[in-house]
Design a protein around this motif. Structure first.
Motif: not given
Length: 390
Positions: A331-334, A344-347, A376-378, A383-388
């Motif tokens: 997930p995305v948390i932080g 954020h807290a989703f995915g 929660i660092e992970a 951590r995700q590559p930026r994309s449109p």
């Protein structure tokens, strides 16, 4: 900074409503965060575009599973399970949680060796948590209806399952009792940050304001993140499930399988719920979640292979909940990286239900500027590559 003291410019008016924290998304993560914030005396308002628990949060398989978690998720998952085990005490509802145990079965010696390696790795982490290797004898003691060719398994005794919709509603009701405001059918059209605070303009023209913003928008989390300047490669999809008519009691624990996509559980009334990550397309704009027969057929085939008695079962209902998947399954948390005072807290990639009680505490800690008790660092959005964004 004390978020409790809302600046005068954010006070409620007829057209503009204010709180300390705005949460976008009334799924289980949003309601868990709202509950924890409200109990800390922090003013919180939840904006849900449909109704609470409408999507994956209310229609998932209800698995309460630490077994097999990504190692980065284990501390959060272990914390969450401690809260599941005491839900009646802090939530005034046990949410239908039944700690019947979860088993991951191995059909080959190679798969069994992988489970043994996993058990050793988990034991080496120094956590107060173990995933126990069970041999074939114990496996068939626990699962006498299992097909005869399996060689062993991995077992966690106090994992289990709960009722997902009941859980989300229990969190909502507890949050409201603690002072949270829940605005359903309130879709966010625009988010803006100005003069130290957030404003959320809804599609119906209303505006809500707060000091802090939480993005708990589930499969729609990517869209909210983009408004905050965080581009995330989230893939919306449906996670398909089916349930059978009642059968004689055959299986107690929740069952998964090494190398197969399966989540198999039989309820006390005899019905069997079959899932395991078979996906189907969704439409975020119309809320449409499809069910595709090939995926359902594959899930049924796996269930029959492992439990031959299922060949005579009658499936009575099929459904799919809209979920957001990350490529790495985490997930995305932080904190947001693109905006201040936003988190954020989703995915959660179809396994966030069990984590929710602990995620709510993490989000409340972040808002309160307290270091979360679990790392929660992970899960950083960075951590995700930026994309449109889609």
């Amino acid at each position: 900074m004390n978020w409790r003291h809302l600046p005068a410019r954010w006070r409620k008016t007829d057209m503009e409503r204010g709180s300390d924290v705005l949460i976008v998304g009334g799924g289980i993560q949003g309601m868990s965060a709202a509950l924890q914030l409200a109990r800390r005396g922090i003013g919180v308002c939840v904006l849900e575009k449909d109704y609470v628990g409408r999507h994956a949060s209310g229609v998932n398989a209800g698995g309460v599973r630490t077994l097999g978690r990504h190692l980065s998720e284990l501390p959060l998952s272990i914390k969450a399970k401690s809260l599941w085990l005491t839900a009646q005490d802090w939530l005034d509802d046990d949410c239908g949680f039944r700690p019947v145990g979860q088993i991951r079965v191995a059909e080959t010696q190679a798969a069994f060796a992988q489970l043994q390696t996993r058990s050793s790795l988990v034991s080496s982490l120094g956590l107060e948590y173990r995933e126990h290797v069970i041999d074939a004898s114990e496996l068939y003691d626990r699962l006498p209806a299992l097909t005869p060719h399996c060689v062993g398994g991995l077992f966690v005794a106090d994992d289990g399952y709960a009722n997902p919709y009941r859980t989300v509603l229990a969190m909502k009701h507890a949050a409201v009792r603690a002072g949270a405001v829940v605005e359903e059918r309130s879709a966010v059209a625009h988010l803006g940050y100005k003069d130290g605070g957030w404003s959320a303009k809804l599609q119906d023209g209303r505006t809500f304001r707060a000091d802090v913003l939480l993005n708990c928008a589930g499969a729609w989390g990517q869209r909210i993140a983009a408004m905050l300047g965080d581009e995330v490669a989230l893939k919306p999809n449906g996670s398909m499930l089916m349930i059978t008519a009642r059968l004689p009691p055959m299986v107690g624990p929740v069952v998964g399988a090494a190398g197969r996509s399966l989540s198999f559980k039989q309820f006390p009334n005899g019905t069997v719920l079959i899932g395991g990550g078979h996906r189907a397309p969704v439409d975020l704009d119309t809320n449409q979640a499809n069910v595709l027969l090939p995926g359902i057929a594959k899930a049924a085939e796996t269930a029959i292979t492992l439990f031959p008695f299922m060949a005579s079962a009658h499936a009575v209902r099929f459904w799919s909940g809209i979920e957001g998947f990350m490529d790495d399954g985490l997930p995305v948390i932080g904190p947001s990286l693109g905006s201040p005072k936003a988190f954020h807290a989703f995915g959660f990639s179809a396994h966030g239900f069990q984590l929710a009680p602990a995620v709510g505490e993490v989000m409340a800690d972040l808002v309160s500027q307290v270091e979360p008790a679990t790392p929660i660092e992970a899960f950083s959005v960075g951590r995700q590559p930026r994309s449109p964004s889609a």
